[in-house]
Design a protein around this motif. Structure first.
Motif, PDB file in Angstrom:
ATOM      1  N   ASN A 113       0.822  -1.145   0.014  1.00 11.86           N
ATOM      2  CA  ASN A 113      -0.101  -0.052   0.031  1.00 11.86           C
ATOM      3  C   ASN A 113       0.952   1.225  -0.075  1.00 11.86           C
ATOM      4  OD1 ASN A 113      -2.127   1.748   0.272  1.00 11.86           O
ATOM      5  ND2 ASN A 113      -2.294   1.428   2.644  1.00 11.86           N
ATOM      6  N   HIS A 206       4.993  -0.771   7.944  1.00  8.14           N
ATOM      7  CA  HIS A 206       3.699  -0.251   7.981  1.00  8.14           C
ATOM      8  C   HIS A 206       2.724  -0.266   6.692  1.00  8.14           C
ATOM      9  CE1 HIS A 206       5.026   1.606  11.703  1.00  8.14           C
ATOM     10  NE2 HIS A 206       6.157   2.170  10.847  1.00  8.14           N
ATOM     11  N   TYR A 207       3.462  -0.478   5.512  1.00  7.35           N
ATOM     12  CA  TYR A 207       2.651  -0.359   4.110  1.00  7.35           C
ATOM     13  C   TYR A 207       2.958  -1.818   3.536  1.00  7.35           C
ATOM     14  CZ  TYR A 207       2.317   4.315   5.341  1.00  7.35           C
ATOM     15  OH  TYR A 207       1.895   5.440   5.745  1.00  7.35           O
ATOM     16  N   VAL A 208       3.724  -2.897   3.824  1.00  9.00           N
ATOM     17  CA  VAL A 208       3.927  -4.067   3.135  1.00  9.00           C
ATOM     18  C   VAL A 208       3.509  -5.386   4.032  1.00  9.00           C
ATOM     19  CG1 VAL A 208       5.548  -5.581   2.100  1.00  9.00           C
ATOM     20  CG2 VAL A 208       5.865  -3.079   2.062  1.00  9.00           C
ATOM     21  N   ALA A 209       2.798  -6.207   3.262  1.00  4.97           N
ATOM     22  CA  ALA A 209       2.172  -7.322   4.016  1.00  4.97           C
ATOM     23  C   ALA A 209       2.827  -8.443   3.183  1.00  4.97           C
ATOM     24  CB  ALA A 209       0.820  -7.537   4.164  1.00  4.97           C
ATOM     25  N   ILE A 226      -5.862  -4.445   4.332  1.00  4.22           N
ATOM     26  CA  ILE A 226      -6.631  -2.737   4.315  1.00  4.22           C
ATOM     27  C   ILE A 226      -7.933  -2.584   4.740  1.00  4.22           C
ATOM     28  CG2 ILE A 226      -6.409  -0.838   2.754  1.00  4.22           C
ATOM     29  CD1 ILE A 226      -4.403  -2.138   0.972  1.00  4.22           C
ATOM     30  N   LEU A 232      -2.541  -3.159   7.442  1.00  2.00           N
ATOM     31  CA  LEU A 232      -1.491  -2.216   6.826  1.00  2.00           C
ATOM     32  C   LEU A 232      -2.233  -0.945   7.274  1.00  2.00           C
ATOM     33  CD1 LEU A 232      -0.655  -3.600   3.226  1.00  2.00           C
ATOM     34  CD2 LEU A 232       0.519  -3.765   5.465  1.00  2.00           C
ATOM     35  N   GLN A 233      -1.351   0.132   7.444  1.00  2.00           N
ATOM     36  CA  GLN A 233      -1.720   1.497   7.819  1.00  2.00           C
ATOM     37  C   GLN A 233      -2.666   2.201   6.549  1.00  2.00           C
ATOM     38  OE1 GLN A 233       1.519   3.699   9.695  1.00  2.00           O
ATOM     39  NE2 GLN A 233       0.895   5.586   8.470  1.00  2.00           N
TER      40      GLN A 233
END
Length: 321
Positions: A113, A206-209, A226, A232-233
């Motif tokens: 994200n 915070h943005y990668v899974a 999400i 994710l943030q």
């Protein structure tokens, strides 16, 4: 809904129609072999040659990028959300004014994200042709794309000029800007200086899974990737869940918003009032609101998919942590 009607809502991987002139860097060496796909909604293409598979937008857009090894997408930024997951291949995502503020490598099924307001680019670093699927926030995803100044300058050196209207003109084909129309202006230095330059440590946690982490979390119920209280943030205007064989709903259900099903691995059977369809990895299915449906793996073995849903969140900008 009849099977014929549902089939118009399914874009098969094998039917995807690429555009090789979608963006300003289509002639720039190193970026001139990429293919852009607009699956649902208008997407972000700057070319009139772009084919749109399903024009109705459910509050977000679905697209894809296909690239051979060592082909890259040039640095750009969005005012709306841009979420990618890897369908095939190995990809390096990088960001910052010059692309050197941070980077992350993603494998099949991983999702990113990307924060808005930062320049980002990506390249296929694998050994084979690769594909990444994109979810873009808002109905008009094409209204908020800005290119790094060096991208526009490099493109002009290779015959492509982007007009202030966002339309491309190819001087190699004898095209010129119409009278009274100006080229897209370069971003001012004071604005460039204010753009965030987050590090890898600022972004990745915070943005990668990662795919196999989501597989573990989706053992008994869908993993919320999400959305509200998700992995994710940020809440970019749509929800994303991750489902496996162990987390599919036990009963048929309906959803009052739009739902898009995007298999990553395996084969899935979508049952609905009126029939059923089998979805394979790379297919994209847009299920209309209110349709009663159920999902089951169509074959034995590992199976996973992303489920994207419209919601009432404003599609506002995400920001790096």
């Amino acid at each position: 809904m009849t099977p014929a009607e549902m089939e118009t809502r399914i874009v098969r991987y094998g039917d995807l129609m690429p555009c090789k002139t979608a963006f300003i860097d289509a002639h720039t060496p190193g970026s001139d072999q990429k293919e852009n796909f607009t699956i649902i909604g208008g997407g972000v293409s700057e070319s009139a040659d772009q084919h749109v598979h399903i024009k109705d937008t459910p509050g977000f857009n679905i697209g894809a990028a296909g690239q051979p090894p060592r082909c890259r997408n040039s640095l750009h930024t969005h005012s709306t959300a841009e979420v990618f997951f890897v369908l095939s291949g190995t990809w390096r995502f990088f960001w910052g004014r010059w692309g050197d503020a941070g980077e992350v490598t993603l494998e099949q099924g991983d999702i990113f994200n990307i924060p808005t307001g930062i320049f980002r680019g990506f390249e296929n670093i694998g050994t084979d042709y690769g594909m990444i699927m994109a979810i873009l926030g808002g109905d008009d995803a094409g209204g908020g794309v800005l290119w790094a100044p060096q991208v526009i300058q490099d493109a002009a050196d290779h015959g492509l000029v982007l007009a202030e209207t966002g339309k491309l003109y190819d001087t190699k084909q004898g095209q010129v800007l119409p009278e009274g129309l100006k080229p897209m202006p370069l971003m001012a230095e004071d604005i460039l200086a204010q753009m965030p330059e987050p590090s890898t440590l600022d972004v990745v946690p915070h943005y990668v899974a990662r795919y196999w982490d989501m597989v573990a979390l989706a053992d008994k119920q869908p993993a919320k990737v999400i959305g509200d209280q998700a992995m994710l943030q940020d809440r970019p205007g749509f929800d994303v869940d991750f489902l496996t064989r162990g987390s599919i709903p036990a009963d048929a259900y309906a959803y009052d918003g739009h739902e898009v099903l995007m298999p990553v691995r395996g084969h899935w059977r979508l049952n609905y009032d009126g029939g059923s369809s089998v979805l394979n990895a790379g297919d994209t299915c847009a299920v209309p609101p209110g349709v009663i449906r159920s999902l089951t793996p169509a074959m034995t073995g590992h199976a996973s998919l992303y489920r994207v849903r419209s919601n009432d969140d404003p599609a506002g900008p995400t920001q790096p942590h």
